[in-house]
Design a protein around this motif. Structure first.
Motif, PDB file in Angstrom:
ATOM      1  N   SER A   1       0.751  -1.690   0.031  1.00  0.00           N
ATOM      2  CA  SER A   1       0.382  -0.212   0.044  1.00  0.00           C
ATOM      3  C   SER A   1       0.744   1.394   0.221  1.00  0.00           C
ATOM      4  O   SER A   1       0.261   2.251  -0.742  1.00  0.00           O
ATOM      5  N   ILE A   2       1.527   1.323   0.518  1.00  0.00           N
ATOM      6  CA  ILE A   2       2.950   2.408   1.103  1.00  0.00           C
ATOM      7  C   ILE A   2       3.371   2.363  -0.359  1.00  0.00           C
ATOM      8  O   ILE A   2       3.517   3.906  -0.759  1.00  0.00           O
ATOM      9  N   VAL A   3       3.961   1.514  -0.865  1.00  0.00           N
ATOM     10  CA  VAL A   3       4.867   1.877  -2.610  1.00  0.00           C
ATOM     11  C   VAL A   3       4.118   1.955  -3.509  1.00  0.00           C
ATOM     12  O   VAL A   3       4.335   3.091  -4.506  1.00  0.00           O
ATOM     13  N   THR A   4       2.729   1.089  -3.292  1.00  0.00           N
ATOM     14  CA  THR A   4       2.000   1.312  -4.233  1.00  0.00           C
ATOM     15  C   THR A   4       1.297   2.640  -4.736  1.00  0.00           C
ATOM     16  O   THR A   4       1.358   3.862  -5.530  1.00  0.00           O
ATOM     17  N   PHE A   5       0.397   3.107  -3.311  1.00  0.00           N
ATOM     18  CA  PHE A   5      -0.575   4.845  -3.737  1.00  0.00           C
ATOM     19  C   PHE A   5       0.366   6.159  -2.821  1.00  0.00           C
ATOM     20  O   PHE A   5       0.107   6.385  -3.176  1.00  0.00           O
ATOM     21  N   GLY A   6       1.814   5.595  -2.250  1.00  0.00           N
ATOM     22  CA  GLY A   6       2.858   6.476  -2.157  1.00  0.00           C
ATOM     23  C   GLY A   6       3.392   7.174  -3.514  1.00  0.00           C
ATOM     24  O   GLY A   6       3.532   7.945  -4.047  1.00  0.00           O
ATOM     25  N   GLY A   7       3.798   6.061  -4.382  1.00  0.00           N
ATOM     26  CA  GLY A   7       3.795   6.241  -5.722  1.00  0.00           C
ATOM     27  C   GLY A   7       3.053   6.725  -6.592  1.00  0.00           C
ATOM     28  O   GLY A   7       3.026   7.609  -7.434  1.00  0.00           O
ATOM     29  N   LEU A   8       1.994   6.972  -6.510  1.00  0.00           N
ATOM     30  CA  LEU A   8       0.738   7.342  -7.452  1.00  0.00           C
ATOM     31  C   LEU A   8       0.524   8.611  -6.781  1.00  0.00           C
ATOM     32  O   LEU A   8       0.184   9.161  -7.581  1.00  0.00           O
ATOM     33  N   ASN A   9       0.750   8.652  -5.975  1.00  0.00           N
ATOM     34  CA  ASN A   9       0.121  10.343  -5.221  1.00  0.00           C
ATOM     35  C   ASN A   9       1.168  10.728  -5.822  1.00  0.00           C
ATOM     36  O   ASN A   9       1.168  12.234  -6.471  1.00  0.00           O
ATOM     37  N   ILE A  10       2.689  10.371  -5.772  1.00  0.00           N
ATOM     38  CA  ILE A  10       4.008  11.367  -6.750  1.00  0.00           C
ATOM     39  C   ILE A  10       3.843  11.721  -7.604  1.00  0.00           C
ATOM     40  O   ILE A  10       4.370  12.447  -8.306  1.00  0.00           O
ATOM     41  N   ILE A  11       3.414  10.569  -8.279  1.00  0.00           N
ATOM     42  CA  ILE A  11       3.521  11.181 -10.126  1.00  0.00           C
ATOM     43  C   ILE A  11       2.029  11.854 -10.148  1.00  0.00           C
ATOM     44  O   ILE A  11       2.149  13.041 -11.003  1.00  0.00           O
ATOM     45  N   TYR A  12       1.372  11.802  -9.406  1.00  0.00           N
ATOM     46  CA  TYR A  12      -0.243  12.276  -9.492  1.00  0.00           C
ATOM     47  C   TYR A  12       0.060  14.123  -9.357  1.00  0.00           C
ATOM     48  O   TYR A  12      -0.115  14.693 -10.178  1.00  0.00           O
ATOM     49  N   ILE A  13       1.314  14.309  -8.778  1.00  0.00           N
ATOM     50  CA  ILE A  13       1.992  15.674  -8.354  1.00  0.00           C
ATOM     51  C   ILE A  13       2.441  16.170  -9.304  1.00  0.00           C
ATOM     52  O   ILE A  13       2.212  16.967  -9.422  1.00  0.00           O
ATOM     53  N   LEU A  14       3.740  15.379  -9.131  1.00  0.00           N
ATOM     54  CA  LEU A  14       4.624  15.814 -10.463  1.00  0.00           C
ATOM     55  C   LEU A  14       3.182  16.091 -11.750  1.00  0.00           C
ATOM     56  O   LEU A  14       4.032  17.066 -12.812  1.00  0.00           O
ATOM     57  N   LEU A  15       2.624  14.998 -11.835  1.00  0.00           N
ATOM     58  CA  LEU A  15       1.890  15.434 -13.103  1.00  0.00           C
ATOM     59  C   LEU A  15       0.179  17.096 -13.297  1.00  0.00           C
ATOM     60  O   LEU A  15       0.850  17.722 -13.938  1.00  0.00           O
ATOM     61  N   MET A  16       0.922  17.742 -11.805  1.00  0.00           N
ATOM     62  CA  MET A  16       0.102  18.028 -12.172  1.00  0.00           C
ATOM     63  C   MET A  16       0.421  19.804 -12.001  1.00  0.00           C
ATOM     64  O   MET A  16       0.484  20.659 -11.987  1.00  0.00           O
ATOM     65  N   VAL A  17       2.239  19.145 -11.980  1.00  0.00           N
ATOM     66  CA  VAL A  17       3.398  20.850 -11.619  1.00  0.00           C
ATOM     67  C   VAL A  17       2.905  20.860 -13.343  1.00  0.00           C
ATOM     68  O   VAL A  17       3.857  21.755 -13.546  1.00  0.00           O
ATOM     69  N   SER A  18       2.959  19.809 -14.085  1.00  0.00           N
ATOM     70  CA  SER A  18       3.053  20.390 -15.700  1.00  0.00           C
ATOM     71  C   SER A  18       2.086  20.103 -16.282  1.00  0.00           C
ATOM     72  O   SER A  18       1.458  19.599 -16.288  1.00  0.00           O
ATOM     73  N   VAL A  19       2.279  21.402 -17.583  1.00  0.00           N
ATOM     74  CA  VAL A  19       1.103  21.596 -17.999  1.00  0.00           C
ATOM     75  C   VAL A  19       1.405  20.530 -20.058  1.00  0.00           C
ATOM     76  O   VAL A  19      -0.418  19.846 -19.603  1.00  0.00           O
ATOM     77  N   ILE A  20       1.677  19.561 -19.731  1.00  0.00           N
ATOM     78  CA  ILE A  20       2.271  18.314 -20.195  1.00  0.00           C
ATOM     79  C   ILE A  20       1.065  17.482 -19.526  1.00  0.00           C
ATOM     80  O   ILE A  20       0.635  16.310 -19.725  1.00  0.00           O
ATOM     81  N   GLY A  21       0.849  17.400 -18.064  1.00  0.00           N
ATOM     82  CA  GLY A  21       0.715  15.617 -17.246  1.00  0.00           C
ATOM     83  C   GLY A  21      -0.493  16.037 -17.495  1.00  0.00           C
ATOM     84  O   GLY A  21      -0.965  15.234 -16.851  1.00  0.00           O
ATOM     85  N   ILE A  22      -1.222  17.757 -16.773  1.00  0.00           N
ATOM     86  CA  ILE A  22      -2.476  17.875 -16.934  1.00  0.00           C
ATOM     87  C   ILE A  22      -3.407  16.979 -17.339  1.00  0.00           C
ATOM     88  O   ILE A  22      -4.200  16.319 -17.035  1.00  0.00           O
ATOM     89  N   PRO A  23      -3.746  16.372 -18.916  1.00  0.00           N
ATOM     90  CA  PRO A  23      -4.445  15.494 -19.458  1.00  0.00           C
ATOM     91  C   PRO A  23      -4.404  14.315 -18.499  1.00  0.00           C
ATOM     92  O   PRO A  23      -5.142  13.585 -18.835  1.00  0.00           O
ATOM     93  N   LEU A  24      -3.152  14.004 -18.298  1.00  0.00           N
ATOM     94  CA  LEU A  24      -3.094  12.625 -17.929  1.00  0.00           C
ATOM     95  C   LEU A  24      -3.466  12.386 -16.779  1.00  0.00           C
ATOM     96  O   LEU A  24      -2.979  11.053 -15.951  1.00  0.00           O
ATOM     97  N   MET A  25      -4.167  13.072 -15.981  1.00  0.00           N
ATOM     98  CA  MET A  25      -4.179  13.179 -14.545  1.00  0.00           C
ATOM     99  C   MET A  25      -4.922  12.376 -14.173  1.00  0.00           C
ATOM    100  O   MET A  25      -5.772  11.044 -13.185  1.00  0.00           O
ATOM    101  N   PRO A  26      -6.675  12.569 -15.225  1.00  0.00           N
ATOM    102  CA  PRO A  26      -7.250  11.724 -14.795  1.00  0.00           C
ATOM    103  C   PRO A  26      -6.950  10.130 -14.891  1.00  0.00           C
ATOM    104  O   PRO A  26      -7.876   8.649 -14.448  1.00  0.00           O
ATOM    105  N   ILE A  27      -5.768   9.709 -15.967  1.00  0.00           N
ATOM    106  CA  ILE A  27      -5.613   8.407 -16.068  1.00  0.00           C
ATOM    107  C   ILE A  27      -5.317   7.696 -14.878  1.00  0.00           C
ATOM    108  O   ILE A  27      -5.079   6.898 -14.466  1.00  0.00           O
ATOM    109  N   VAL A  28      -4.314   8.526 -14.604  1.00  0.00           N
ATOM    110  CA  VAL A  28      -3.047   8.103 -13.074  1.00  0.00           C
ATOM    111  C   VAL A  28      -4.766   7.733 -11.540  1.00  0.00           C
ATOM    112  O   VAL A  28      -5.026   6.976 -11.124  1.00  0.00           O
TER     113      VAL A  28
END
Length: 114
Positions: free
Chosen positions: A48-75
């Protein structure tokens, strides 16, 4: 289904496994710190720590990237699907390992002793 043993917390193994995923990496961390004996629950907590911690980090990184914003719903959908699958499998008493994160969790549970 494996033997459903009690844990050091007094909660049945399958229920504790489900609870490891309930609040994502937060509940995983809580159970990893309080469960000293049951390796199955410790595995679910670390996964749980590794999976959801990793997904949270990916989500945050996508939030700060204009290119990543469209990928946020997929994550978000991947996270939701993982959350449901992992809770169901844990409650059924199955040690279901996600690719990559499950192997890391299994290794780290053996390496980290509290």
């Amino acid at each position: 289904m494996e033997m459903n043993e009690k844990t050091s917390t007094g909660i049945e193994e399958n229920v504790a496994g489900l609870l490891c995923y309930l609040l994502g990496w937060i509940s995983g961390l809580i159970f990893f710190l309080i469960e000293k004996e049951n390796q199955t629950v410790r595995f679910h907590a670390m996964q749980s720590i590794v999976t959801f911690g990793g997904l949270n980090i990916i989500y945050i990184l996508l939030m700060v990237s204009v290119i990543g914003i469209p990928l946020m719903p997929i994550v978000g959908l991947i996270g939701l699907a993982a959350w449901i699958i992992l809770m169901i499998k844990a409650f059924q008493g199955e040690k279901f390992k996600f690719p990559i994160t499950g192997n890391l969790a299994e290794k780290w549970v053996k390496d980290v002793k509290l």
